[in-house]
Design an enzyme around this catalytic site. Structure first.
Site, PDB file in Angstrom:
ATOM      1  N   HIS A  75       0.768  -0.848   0.062  1.00 26.75           N
ATOM      2  CA  HIS A  75       0.108   0.098  -0.109  1.00 26.75           C
ATOM      3  C   HIS A  75       0.814   1.406   0.063  1.00 26.75           C
ATOM      4  O   HIS A  75       0.473   2.524   0.571  1.00 26.75           O
ATOM      5  CB  HIS A  75      -1.027   0.069   1.246  1.00 26.75           C
TER       6      HIS A  75
ATOM      7  N   SER B 136      14.762  19.881 -18.172  1.00 25.86           N
ATOM      8  CA  SER B 136      13.540  20.552 -18.256  1.00 25.86           C
ATOM      9  C   SER B 136      13.858  21.918 -19.425  1.00 25.86           C
ATOM     10  O   SER B 136      15.048  22.461 -19.060  1.00 25.86           O
ATOM     11  CB  SER B 136      12.925  21.330 -17.229  1.00 25.86           C
TER      12      SER B 136
ATOM     13  N   LYS C 141      15.996  20.723 -12.854  1.00 25.85           N
ATOM     14  CA  LYS C 141      15.353  19.511 -12.881  1.00 25.85           C
ATOM     15  C   LYS C 141      16.288  18.380 -13.448  1.00 25.85           C
ATOM     16  O   LYS C 141      17.227  18.696 -14.398  1.00 25.85           O
ATOM     17  CB  LYS C 141      14.195  19.909 -13.859  1.00 25.85           C
TER      18      LYS C 141
ATOM     19  N   GLU D 113       9.749   6.901 -16.975  1.00 22.05           N
ATOM     20  CA  GLU D 113       8.406   7.428 -17.391  1.00 22.05           C
ATOM     21  C   GLU D 113       8.071   7.093 -18.606  1.00 22.05           C
ATOM     22  O   GLU D 113       6.776   6.588 -18.748  1.00 22.05           O
ATOM     23  CB  GLU D 113       8.388   9.116 -17.300  1.00 22.05           C
TER      24      GLU D 113
END
Lengths: 463, 463, 463, 463
Positions: B156, B277, B283, B290
């Site tokens: 969880h 970025s 970043k 992803e």
């Protein structure tokens, strides 16, 4: 490969990553949207005093030059540019110097991608709609010539009741009309401008999002920028709308295939929209409707693909979202070509009226009329009339005649209340023309429907 | 456009149909399979006395010449050729004359397509498997170095029990091992030769399907030709197998993304597999995992697309089935590239052991151990031990310490049966190493698993 | 609602949560698996000295009592019990006191759920396989009686070549045979025991997972517990295998529907497997194959649902995974009932041989034979023979006769090399029986295939 | 089993078929719609003179009695009744005699099913919308209290820029607002009455479809009856709209799960909406958002299931379409319960502002501001400013401080043009509040958005 954006990442990215990461091979389709968006952005920056006159002029003419080169095929794309936005910006900067870099003021790749992609979707929503209106016109034309062309209406692929072919075509007009409405409502719901949202939080620059929205034909800017850079609802909407459209097309295609079989023989597709077999010289295959039916698969797949990508993604932009475009491009191109070729195939098909009429004489198509007669003339409850008719049909089968040709005496033996006027009720054309209730298949009522659709199409043409 | 196969169809097909119908833009990928299949077919025809020596020789050298031209890029494809099979056959006939036309003896486009596509799928089944074995080797390498690297095992997304990082990597080894087995069993199930089935019914020519099967590396010819030209199970199987593979990859990717966040900080991906970025210079984005996670969508989409295409298709070949290939090509290429880049990204990532260990001190990870202690040492039923432990955890929270650091006195107040030896039980590393049951996370047991997987990998390498 | 497991959570859960969270309404189907698993677990705990004789005896007889009550319908389920595992354990503890609580030693709900669900899937994999073998037997029976029943083999739903009906049925036998093999390989791949993995990391208790694996009919315990509690590949596999099975069933159903239409008239389904219309008394509808075709949708949906659930889930157990069961239950029940009713419908259908034979005389089915004749007797290249045959077919159409009935003179006018023996080649039954290549439709070759399938079915029966 | 409609089919249907065919186990949910539709139909028949006063009165009171019995649970359903329509009609006839049979005059099961199902979908479209408005109200409430609650805005799950929590909640408000609009437009597009279309062709009875449409709250009757009995677009629309809704919910759920982890710690869900582990007493699990995320799978599955069912179906009604309902019922119930429990979980969650603020001090969130400073104050092109900022961030990392805490001197060393005012730019709250562009995250701008959404919600409440 050294890249334009390389703030903190110090090593060079691997060639493998470049290849994996690059969206340029597919997002170059967005070049026109990217340039259109950039010009609007620059125009706004200038109006707000962020760019001066000559900067604006350099940017605009540079971008126009790039657009020309891309359209002429002389623009050189490099995989290392990663995406169409970088490719154009890099070229612009090489062309006009540091001013090119200023174009990216007050925007980010996140809102830029969201803008370009949305412009593409909105434009193609209108294009699909426009193609659909042409399809509707052809369906209407076929309907107009076939209000008296009788064929067996089917349920469960069993002959049910005689209907006319115009009426059948209008069923598809109804479906495609709903499709058009679905595209229209998606267009309106999504017609808001993302540009100026920057990475996810807006920008400190004194921009005017109303201005860019107006320049680009949007209703208004979006309300919340975090949502805006994460939102792909507009892409889901077009994928779904195309899925329903192709579902409808697959149903019509199935019927065209059935009707082209030698068992049915209701229509012939033009040779221009048929093909032959490489080994069986006698074959004439309905490839067009088969392929249309098959293409339903890919558009369903594209829908489920994007739903899967978006499931469980935290805000705001994640790289997963780069997977949003190829499926949309594919579904859009499929839809445009499918509607176009379906329109042409319908427009050139031959309707075999005699075969359709002949088929009506199989399957006791006036059975419901007989039951209705028993209800109306003999005052039976429907369920009883239904049972007696069932028995009469069994008798007709035994005698190997169609109910429409059964001697009245046979019927009277089952239902003494029956008069000689029952013969009219068993006549197939009478059966069809009796269904005069609103929306029904009687020629008179079908003509009302044709008039209604014609008026609707005209109103669309005036839009 | 006049076409090679044009038996009965008398009008020219429309340019629109050519464009709609053509599979050449994508099925040209099958050129090598087509040529390989044709050479085997010709060799068999020759062995059966259907082609003479010089005919065989002309066909084979012609086909080899075409293959060379295609690979060099000098072959000219025309959309009017419709598909790769026609393109090659037409060129062959131009090259060697009427003998070229004889190649199509005793076969049809239906079995030819089925053959080429199946050869492609079988070849790529082995290629994906081979890439997966490399991935497994990297996972094993990481596991070997991390049998003592403790991190919080989660359920969880909540800290549950301390486990070691090797153990975590072996969970993924287990998944990918099942994937390999799934590819292997599909390979065997589908390894039968379609060629010689002709259009749908076999052929009167005295061919030898055993021979072509053997030449092409198949186990045997298929049993029933009507099934063979309709069958796309092999394509569904690879689409499904890749879908499960990408599901597994998406789960690992999700963890890599979480672990790369500043909140977790468990790993760093190499700069070679990260990007920056365009607007935020600080970043460093985990684009690779992803994008891997995102690519799950397209392979699910490709699976559902083909399932949809095949649903309800009557036998035998229907044009809908032309929609079978693009999705398979896309999924295969996605799988190959995904496994390759995942392997590289894992191989170059840095594991932050200290951060992992630190995280274990949050969330009372030894709570189950305390409950187990109460069962074993105090003889409590598990459910009672569970309740008391719950109460002690609430107390620890109030005191703002982790259970592993709670003074023994506090525990005794809740459970007087507890002795000082409880401290060992609360120690996190002890907790991990206590789980010695088969399949468990204790370092000793993890090492058994590593040995087991190493032996398996070696046996695969010897295959 | 106070719950059995309520360690740290102090407030009562809301009624809304109870309702949302509860899996009891559907997972109660697993009661038999849960009890079977618990008895095996208890037996092992006893063998390891963790339970004493009377504890084991109490647990086993308590569980057997509960199983009896559930089967008799006297067991009272309460939504607050959340799941079947809690419901049974709570009842056991009420029945036999604290010993009941000891049953949960060395296991967790995570491995317990994984076990119960896997037992269900394995059991039903065998049940579907067993039903499929019955279907195969009926197909074989039909094939045996129809090796000489000629019908038009179709591609693109156009008449192509004459084939026999046995051959057509064997195509479906081939598909279902692959389905059986797919179920078999999934069974073997997943036949490993999850129990003893506890929450995610194994357990410190001295358990014997080999023992429980053996007691439950598994090949061995799983290798890595973190994977084991996260793994739902076995569920995906059965969902996929059922999807392919239903794809095959949907294809056969489509054909049964077509063949039942008055246009085809090739078969009649028994009245026991047909229904009537509520308004049209003459209708006899093929509801069974229609519904079978429709049920393809739900099993595809169940597959995509679980793929979606699992996408991107971090390890180990997450509550999302509770969504794994309903779809599997639904697909399994759909498959079992579908195969059963399809078997019955096929077994009772009537084959209209005369209609099938009659249909062969439409569509110039011996055109390929004429082309083959031109190749073999006149030495033409196939492509030329193909073109001339196309022209002859056009002529036959003009004369409104089937090619099989065209006067030889007409043919000679197009191809002077033709002799009178061409008549034999144009004969339809000759055409069918000429296709003697391995896998072909000639009656002799079809009989070989029947013998092959009969031997295979016998070998399965002996397994 | 002898059935109400059994015109021509002479044998009894098999028990197996009854079980397979029956929709009663699920379509009994439509009892209220069926009765409502029948009363409207009877009222119209009476107005048209087809039923007399006492017939109407008997039918209406009989139906009301049946509705009462069903709601009280005293109605006895028999599987042999096949569907809810038959069950009610049979009971009515038993109750009031032959008049009951007259109710079916001028309608068929096809239009009756289409009506009942559409009424269900329209009713539940409004119910989901109404639940969504409550969710929006809670999101707005949370937003209002958190316009100054700063948290790290993320892209790629990496800290990007500081935003406020209100702004984050408004992103979800935006999504759910689009969902509401999507439900609204589907409602309007599908709000046409099917009743009176009979089997597929209309009816000869002098009915008034305008009247029934009006009685049932529809805009008008549908235009073409063949389409009407075949149309399930309304069902697809609600399945799709729920799919997008659940996509949005899955994204929010993912964030709630992340934020509940000990790594993030941004929120706590109330104990009423959390659960515990059966083996780990310290766990508090975010079951609600996990299950919400998981339920995305089933609604995607239901969508793909119906798309698959409809693909390639010829007109008009086919039995496959019986598969349309269960998925819709399941998705509707899932949506209603999901939105309700999400609303409650959000309404009771605790926001940990301090943890959110703390997290902002990780990840150099003011890097973009520094770049913007360099652009605005030093006149650098953005791309150059970006590169220098990247270098400064690397320096900060080396010094192990966040950019917001880096001494100005360090910055000046990289960019001599920088003044002391840069410190303000590096301040995190300043960074957030600088983003004042329309749609941005500055508290002032967020408050505009709140006002905008509040006005919208009020306008909805007045509808």
């Amino acid at each position: 490969m050294a890249k334009l954006a390389s703030g903190r990442v110090t090593e060079q990215s691997s060639e493998l990553l470049d290849r994996f990461n690059a969206s340029l091979p597919f997002d170059r389709k967005l070049y026109a949207e990217d340039i259109r968006g950039s010009i609007a952005h620059a125009t706004m920056l200038h109006a707000q005093g962020i760019l001066n006159d000559s900067e604006l002029s350099d940017i605009v003419s540079g971008l126009q030059q790039i657009e020309k080169e891309i359209e002429e095929g002389s623009f050189s794309f490099e995989i290392g540019d990663e995406d169409i936005h970088m490719a154009i910006e890099k070229c612009l900067t090489e062309m006009i110097g540091d001013t090119g870099k200023k174009l990216h003021t007050a925007r980010s790749r996140n809102d830029q991608v969201a803008l370009d992609f949305r412009l593409y979707v909105q434009k193609n929503t209108l294009r699909v709609k426009s193609q659909l209106l042409k399809l509707e016109a052809v369906l209407l034309k076929i309907a107009k010539s076939n209000t008296d062309t009788m064929l067996p209406g089917m349920t469960h692929l069993q002959h049910a009741q005689p209907i006319n072919f115009a009426y059948h075509m209008l069923a598809y007009m109804s479906m495609f009309k709903r499709d058009i409405e679905r595209f229209e409502s998606a267009y309106l719901r999504n017609n808001y401008s993302p540009i100026g949202c920057a990475a996810l939080a807006g920008t400190p620059h004194p921009i005017d999002r109303e201005k860019t929205a107006e320049l680009l034909g949007f209703e208004a800017p979006t309300i919340n920028c975090l949502d805006t850079v994460s939102d792909r609802d507009f892409a889901l909407d077009i994928l779904y709308n195309i899925s329903v459209l192709m579902t409808h097309i697959s149903r019509l295609s199935e019927e065209l295939i059935l009707w082209s079989s030698s068992e049915f023989g209701f229509i012939s597709l033009s040779d221009s929209y048929s093909t032959s077999s490489s080994i069986m010289p006698q074959k004439k295959n309905p490839d067009v409707p088969e392929l249309l039916r098959g293409k339903t698969g890919r558009v369903y797949g594209n829908l489920i693909a994007l739903l899967t990508v978006l499931k469980g993604l935290p805000l705001a932009y994640n790289k997963d979202m780069q997977e949003d475009k190829e499926g949309v491009f594919d579904s859009v191109e499929t839809a445009l070509l499918s509607v176009e070729i379906l329109t042409a195939a319908l427009d050139t098909m031959t309707v075999h009226r005699e075969k359709m009429a002949q088929a009506c004489r199989q399957g006791h198509l006036s059975a419901t009329d007989l039951a209705d007669y028993l209800v109306q003339k003999c005052g039976m409850p429907f369920r009883d009339a239904y049972k007696i008719t069932g028995a009469i049909v069994v008798e007709a089968e035994k005698m190997e005649v169609d109910l429409s040709e059964l001697p009245v005496e046979v019927i009277k033996a089952f239902a003494p209340c029956v008069g000689d006027d029952v013969e009219t009720f068993l006549d197939l054309r009478h059966s069809m023309n009796a269904r005069t209730s609103q929306g029904g298949t009687a020629t008179t009522e079908t003509e009302h429907q044709i008039a209604w659709f014609a008026a609707w199409l005209e109103s669309k043409a005036r839009e």
